[in-house]
Design a protein around this motif. Structure first.
Motif, PDB file in Angstrom:
ATOM      1  N   LEU A  24     -28.272  18.474 -18.249  1.00  0.00           N
ATOM      2  CA  LEU A  24     -28.814  17.930 -19.496  1.00  0.00           C
ATOM      3  C   LEU A  24     -29.716  16.730 -19.215  1.00  0.00           C
ATOM      4  O   LEU A  24     -29.400  15.892 -18.372  1.00  0.00           O
ATOM      5  N   GLN A  25     -30.794  16.654 -19.945  1.00  0.00           N
ATOM      6  CA  GLN A  25     -31.695  15.503 -19.878  1.00  0.00           C
ATOM      7  C   GLN A  25     -31.249  14.482 -20.929  1.00  0.00           C
ATOM      8  O   GLN A  25     -30.683  14.857 -21.967  1.00  0.00           O
ATOM      9  N   GLU A  27     -32.676  12.914 -23.261  1.00  0.00           N
ATOM     10  CA  GLU A  27     -33.145  13.156 -24.633  1.00  0.00           C
ATOM     11  C   GLU A  27     -32.384  14.295 -25.318  1.00  0.00           C
ATOM     12  O   GLU A  27     -32.319  14.367 -26.540  1.00  0.00           O
ATOM     13  N   GLN A  28     -31.786  15.165 -24.535  1.00  0.00           N
ATOM     14  CA  GLN A  28     -31.015  16.254 -25.126  1.00  0.00           C
ATOM     15  C   GLN A  28     -29.702  15.768 -25.733  1.00  0.00           C
ATOM     16  O   GLN A  28     -29.160  16.405 -26.635  1.00  0.00           O
ATOM     17  N   GLN A  31     -29.871  15.365 -29.479  1.00  0.00           N
ATOM     18  CA  GLN A  31     -30.119  16.528 -30.335  1.00  0.00           C
ATOM     19  C   GLN A  31     -28.891  16.788 -31.193  1.00  0.00           C
ATOM     20  O   GLN A  31     -27.760  16.605 -30.759  1.00  0.00           O
ATOM     21  N   SER A  42     -24.024  15.323 -32.605  1.00  0.00           N
ATOM     22  CA  SER A  42     -24.981  15.298 -31.500  1.00  0.00           C
ATOM     23  C   SER A  42     -24.318  15.895 -30.263  1.00  0.00           C
ATOM     24  O   SER A  42     -23.082  15.967 -30.164  1.00  0.00           O
TER      25      SER A  42
END
Length: 82
Positions: A24-25, A27-28, A31, A42
């Motif tokens: 996972l990055q 920024e993910q 989400q 999230s």
């Protein structure tokens, strides 16, 4: 199923899950999605929930072990009455 088989299944699935999380990055993690029972979540919140969820399973395992061992203690149970 045998405990060893369950442990092997658990560790194989956990390794796959860890690989997914490590991929996972940042920024993910922010989400969000909509859960029908609890509302907006999230990915980051779900990761924290995963740790909490596992903790509950470990507590269940410990309780089962304690329930099995308790009668075997005999008079040693008195150590825990203090």
């Amino acid at each position: 199923r045998a405990a060893a088989e369950l442990w092997q299944t658990f560790t194989a699935l956990r390794e796959q899950s860890i690989a997914l999380v490590l991929a996972l990055q940042p920024e993910q993690l922010t989400q969000r999605g909509q859960h029908p029972a609890v509302g907006e979540l999230s990915i980051g919140a779900l990761l924290y929930e995963w740790v909490y969820h596992d903790r509950n399973h470990f507590k269940q395992i410990e309780s089962n072990i304690q329930a099995w061992f308790w009668p075997q203690l005999g008079n040693a149970q008195r150590f825990y009455e203090i």
